[in-house]
Motif scaffolding. Structure first.
Motif, PDB file in Angstrom:
ATOM      1  N   UNK A  48       0.828  -1.211   0.000  1.00  0.00           N
ATOM      2  CA  UNK A  48       0.000   0.000   0.000  1.00  0.00           C
ATOM      3  C   UNK A  48       0.860   1.258   0.000  1.00  0.00           C
ATOM      4  N   UNK A  49       1.975   1.216   0.761  1.00  0.00           N
ATOM      5  CA  UNK A  49       2.849   2.392   0.814  1.00  0.00           C
ATOM      6  C   UNK A  49       3.528   2.640  -0.530  1.00  0.00           C
ATOM      7  N   UNK A  50       3.945   1.558  -1.193  1.00  0.00           N
ATOM      8  CA  UNK A  50       4.562   1.718  -2.516  1.00  0.00           C
ATOM      9  C   UNK A  50       3.537   2.301  -3.497  1.00  0.00           C
ATOM     10  N   UNK A  51       2.319   1.791  -3.446  1.00  0.00           N
ATOM     11  CA  UNK A  51       1.272   2.285  -4.354  1.00  0.00           C
ATOM     12  C   UNK A  51       1.007   3.773  -4.132  1.00  0.00           C
ATOM     13  N   UNK A  52       0.860   4.176  -2.856  1.00  0.00           N
ATOM     14  CA  UNK A  52       0.612   5.590  -2.550  1.00  0.00           C
ATOM     15  C   UNK A  52       1.792   6.457  -2.965  1.00  0.00           C
ATOM     16  N   UNK A  53       3.017   5.901  -2.809  1.00  0.00           N
ATOM     17  CA  UNK A  53       4.205   6.655  -3.192  1.00  0.00           C
ATOM     18  C   UNK A  53       4.243   6.907  -4.692  1.00  0.00           C
ATOM     19  N   UNK A  54       3.847   5.879  -5.482  1.00  0.00           N
ATOM     20  CA  UNK A  54       3.813   6.045  -6.940  1.00  0.00           C
ATOM     21  C   UNK A  54       2.760   7.090  -7.343  1.00  0.00           C
TER      22      UNK A  54
END
Length: 574
Positions: A23-29
């Motif tokens: 989820x953090x990677x997705x939000x970061x992208x």
């Protein structure tokens, strides 16, 4: 937070690398794309773009995990795959311990037969074979080891044009101590030695030494390779390689006590020592612990820890070992090293296993140090007393709680050597077994049991409890007694007797029928816990029990602790 700066037009979007959670990677992208003017006013929750972002996130997570696993598998402490660990320990010259065959001492009879390694005996549903060649004419004691003998020829020939050529042993369930390697260089097979078994190791090699090196195979099991013509002989081109070894069931064969011979003319009379010492392949945790220690010893023993590491690797997991320096003895014996060993089932080892330990220890010791084997002394911890239960606080009845206590005591963790038993720790775990246990009154005793008969009398014995015994301060029959009345034979007369201490350090022999003192037969040192009995003449089994001074029992040197079945009753609270 770690940031990555990218340049698009006049903007400098920031990509957060602080977390690898999906989820953090997705939000970061998404945050990255939002900062980029190219994607201004885009709906990042839209199905098409959302799917692409999910795909990028999945790909990033996958490669993050992959990179993390590669990093973990690159270090011995964090590796979890056996092939990775096998690769990492090769520079340490460590070979993981294979399965080890159980051994049993049996007495056989025959009329001039020769039996040898590979001949078939059976026992416990397993195949057994003599560990060596024996000539049986009359009654002979031999050593049996469990396993099925295999002869195997390598599928490819030795090729001098192939660098670092290795030959994989076909079976992985082998005991590597039984492995024999034969090389046919065109003049028939000749046996080559394992480099580990050459006295002096590398210093004992020459360019012409017919040796091989054993290593763990990355695919599981083991493989061998040969010298390079400098350290060890280089076999002739197109030489054929043959293996001989045992496939063994390891620890599954321990405890077998009845054997039969399948060799014509040879019969089994009795078993001197039951099968013990069988072990399974070394665990990954053990490899991680012992590989650096083995590298540290460099194949030579200087300290007690060096001896222990080397010998444990030799014998495998089926035997437990302890070494200590003579300075730890009472009185001290400086310049000496002592060793004791016992099977995983806490039974004594056979004569062949003891000799193997002594010979190997002497081979690895430095000049002027001669290790001495000391038989282990098994001490029983006896727990008696009462547990109080509140029936309103538990759904279990007295019998069920009693079963809980029995199981808890049976499975209570105790190591083989250099361990301790603290009554307070035991009671703490016992009280936590059930909410209905509200109180206890438990007493600890330590004891040692001896087996005697008319044909195997016990005249004298030494019991090194190695723990202080309660000082009775002159009160007799307080700190030491025999748990049972037993028969002795003195001057041709048989008595039924009991043993007691007199409160002043003497051990007295009493006629249990007439309640008369027969003699003083020994002494007890309350401080050191050493019990010495002389001129006993026991012809029946008996147990000596003492009350320890403290509720903490330690197993030093050759002492091994076991917990006897508890004699703890369960009572309801009034």
């Amino acid at each position: 937070m770690v940031s990555l700066t990218g340049y698009t037009g006049s903007q400098n979007p920031i990509l957060s690398l602080g977390s690898l959670d999906f989820a953090d990677i997705r939000n970061s992208l998404i945050d990255y794309l939002k900062q980029n003017s190219t994607f201004k006013d885009y709906d990042f929750r839209g199905s098409a773009l959302s799917t692409l972002i999910d795909l990028l996130t999945y790909n990033s997570s996958l490669y993050s995990f992959y990179a993390n696993m590669i990093a973990n598998e690159s270090f011995l402490d964090t590796a979890v795959k056996r092939e990775s660990i096998n690769s990492l320990i090769k520079p340490l010259s460590y070979v993981p311990t294979s399965r080890r065959t159980p051994q049993a001492e049996v007495v056989v009879t025959g009329t001039g037969q020769t039996i040898k390694f590979g001949d078939l005996f059976t026992g416990g549903g397993y195949q057994w074979t003599p560990n060596d060649r024996y000539y049986v004419d009359g009654v002979t004691q031999i050593t049996l080891i469990q396993g099925n003998k295999i002869d195997s020829v390598a599928s490819n020939l030795f090729d001098r044009t192939t660098r670092h050529q290795r030959f994989r042993i076909p079976n992985s369930e082998i005991d590597t101590t039984t492995l024999k390697v034969f090389v046919d260089e065109g003049k028939g097979y000749s046996q080559w030695k394992n480099a580990e078994n050459v006295v002096g190791n590398i210093s004992g090699f020459t360019a012409g030494s017919p040796i091989y090196f054993l290593a763990a195979s990355n695919g599981g099991g083991y493989e061998i390779y040969f010298g390079d013509g400098v350290l060890g002989k280089l076999p002739e081109h197109q030489s054929q390689i043959r293996f001989e070894y045992l496939i063994t069931s390891g620890s599954e064969g321990n405890g077998v006590s009845t054997f039969s011979s399948q060799v014509s003319g040879v019969g089994v009379v009795n078993t001197k020592s039951i099968a013990s010492g069988g072990g399974d392949v070394e665990t990954l945790e053990s490899i991680k612990e012992k590989a650096p220690l083995m590298f540290q010893t460099q194949g030579r023993a200087v300290t007690a820890q060096d001896y222990k590491v080397l010998l444990q690797n030799k014998l495998g997991s089926g035997v437990q070992i302890n070494f200590w320096g003579g300075e730890d003895n009472d009185p001290p014996q400086y310049g000496r090293v002592f060793v004791s060993a016992i099977s995983n089932e806490k039974t004594l080892l056979g004569e062949a296993q003891v000799n193997e330990i002594v010979n190997f220890s002497n081979e690895k010791s430095v000049v002027s140090v001669n290790p001495k084997f000391i038989d282990p002394v098994v001490i029983d911890l006896r727990l008696t007393g009462v547990v109080l239960m509140d029936a309103n606080s538990s759904y279990r009845n007295e019998d069920e709680i009693s079963d809980l206590i029995q199981t808890y005591t049976t499975n209570y963790p105790l190591s083989y050597f250099d361990d301790s038993f603290k009554v307070s720790d035991y009671i703490s775990g016992l009280v936590d077994l059930d909410s209905g246990i509200v109180g206890e009154n438990i007493q600890l005793y330590i004891s040692r049991t001896y087996t005697a008969s008319e044909t195997d009398r016990i005249v004298s014995l030494t019991i090194p409890f190695l723990n202080s015994i309660l000082d009775p301060d002159g009160q007799d029959r307080t700190s030491l007694k025999s748990l049972n009345s037993f028969r002795v034979k003195r001057n041709g007369i048989v008595y039924t007797v009991d043993l007691y201490d007199d409160g002043d350090g003497n051990i007295e022999l009493w006629d249990s029928i007439n309640d008369n003192k027969i003699a003083v037969v020994g002494s007890v040192n309350y401080r050191t816990g050493n019990v010495q009995i002389n001129d006993l003449g026991a012809i029946e089994d008996f147990t000596i029990q003492v009350i320890p001074r403290y509720n903490l029992i330690t197993s030093k040197r050759n002492i091994v602790l076991t917990i006897a079945s508890p004699e703890i009753s369960v009572e309801r609270e009034n």
